[in-house]
Design a protein around this motif. Sequence first.
Motif, PDB file in Angstrom:
ATOM      1  N   GLY A 171       0.815  -1.211   0.000  1.00 15.19           N
ATOM      2  CA  GLY A 171       0.000   0.000   0.000  1.00 15.19           C
ATOM      3  C   GLY A 171       0.847   1.258   0.000  1.00 15.19           C
ATOM      4  O   GLY A 171       0.556   2.230  -0.713  1.00 15.19           O
ATOM      5  N   ARG A 172       1.916   1.247   0.796  1.00 17.56           N
ATOM      6  CA  ARG A 172       2.800   2.413   0.839  1.00 17.56           C
ATOM      7  C   ARG A 172       3.444   2.658  -0.518  1.00 17.56           C
ATOM      8  O   ARG A 172       3.548   3.806  -0.982  1.00 17.56           O
ATOM      9  CB  ARG A 172       3.879   2.199   1.902  1.00 17.56           C
ATOM     10  N   ARG A 175       0.906   4.103  -2.867  1.00 22.53           N
ATOM     11  CA  ARG A 175       0.596   5.500  -2.511  1.00 22.53           C
ATOM     12  C   ARG A 175       1.687   6.443  -3.005  1.00 22.53           C
ATOM     13  O   ARG A 175       1.415   7.540  -3.510  1.00 22.53           O
ATOM     14  CB  ARG A 175       0.438   5.615  -1.000  1.00 22.53           C
ATOM     15  N   ARG A 180      -3.552   6.013  -5.056  1.00 19.08           N
ATOM     16  CA  ARG A 180      -4.088   6.037  -3.691  1.00 19.08           C
ATOM     17  C   ARG A 180      -5.259   5.080  -3.507  1.00 19.08           C
ATOM     18  O   ARG A 180      -5.409   4.478  -2.452  1.00 19.08           O
ATOM     19  CB  ARG A 180      -4.502   7.463  -3.328  1.00 19.08           C
ATOM     20  N   ALA A 183      -3.852   1.715  -3.111  1.00 15.18           N
ATOM     21  CA  ALA A 183      -3.214   1.653  -1.794  1.00 15.18           C
ATOM     22  C   ALA A 183      -4.254   1.384  -0.715  1.00 15.18           C
ATOM     23  O   ALA A 183      -4.039   0.555   0.186  1.00 15.18           O
ATOM     24  CB  ALA A 183      -2.474   2.957  -1.508  1.00 15.18           C
ATOM     25  N   TRP A 187      -4.510  -1.666   2.008  1.00 12.45           N
ATOM     26  CA  TRP A 187      -4.587  -1.405   3.448  1.00 12.45           C
ATOM     27  C   TRP A 187      -5.871  -1.951   4.059  1.00 12.45           C
ATOM     28  O   TRP A 187      -5.884  -2.370   5.218  1.00 12.45           O
ATOM     29  CB  TRP A 187      -4.443   0.091   3.704  1.00 12.45           C
TER      30      TRP A 187
END
Length: 368
Positions: A171-172, A175, A180, A183, A187
């Motif tokens: 996810g990071r 992002r 997003r 991501a 998450w």
Amino acid sequence: MSDCRYCEQTFEEETALREHLYESHERDELSRIDRKRVEQYVDEHGVDESNNDADTDTNQSIQREQRTVNTSDGTYPADAWELSDVEALSTDEIVAKLEDHGIATNEASFRNRAEDFESATTLSEQWEAEYEVDATGYDQDFIWMAAQELWDRWAPEVPNKERIYDFVQEGRDLREKGNRAEACDQWLTAWEYILAVIPDDSTTIEEADRTLPTFLSLEAFIRTLDSDLATVAQDDPAYHEHRLEFCREVCEQFPDADDELLLDFRHFVADSLAELGRTTDSRAEFEALIEEYPEDPWAYKKLADSYWLDEPDELSMEELERTAELYRAALEVEGPLEGASMVADCLEDVENRLTDARASDERGTEEP
């Protein structure tokens, strides 16, 4: 809170732990995840490691070469294992290597064990307790890495703590690349795994945090996820539904969390309901917040806004009076309220509308 597993020091922030690992411990004594922490510290602070002595450079070169050897003939690298090394092995090779260390397993028995554990590390510890394990040095790392890799292959539908790291990191990375929404999807999957592995009686963030991998600060994670869900929902309304479900789960899982967190996430629930057009449900949530947190000015203000800003021309006399009452309460309670002057302006407008409505009613009753 983050603990150093090598010297038992405790650090308030993950960043402090990274710095400690970099400054106080040799790289070759660290676990894979802690080496990644050091690498992240180096990247974040632009540390120049070019001055490492020649022996270190030579060792790193040898290790890189050893990790590329062909393992199909049954030989294995003698230096530190990485997950990528284990991932490159076939399942039969992993099982054979475990047997070399005294551990017997197959898919059926592994799946039965996995159902009873929340992490591959815990499962590997049971192996070590049950069997006479013959593994020294870096081969001890192979055992837990093999457990993690076999879990991914044989029981991928069973959540474990190690996968949380993968989903959070993926996810990071997404992002950082500007993806997003994707991501958030990663998450949210990490969140599902968190709910699956924390004890059922974890009713506060702190209790749950103590049972999760140290790389994750749970409160920071859930606040970041909520913020990103709200941002993504501005372009894709489907994420209002995702945010609503997520925030409800936070409140339900941690009913004994501190008031600040619960109040925030209850607001997020009400906000999401409003964005989804479920006005009646949103208002009911704000009414409940006012009853439970009477010193919170925002619940009064948002509930009043839901009447005055959404449908001012359709309000009945009773609704106008309620709106005025809510704006007054928002200004009178002791809690901090940004934009108080705007609330005061809204209150004045509502009161003027009330005055006009009452005058109109009086004229109507006077007519023969």
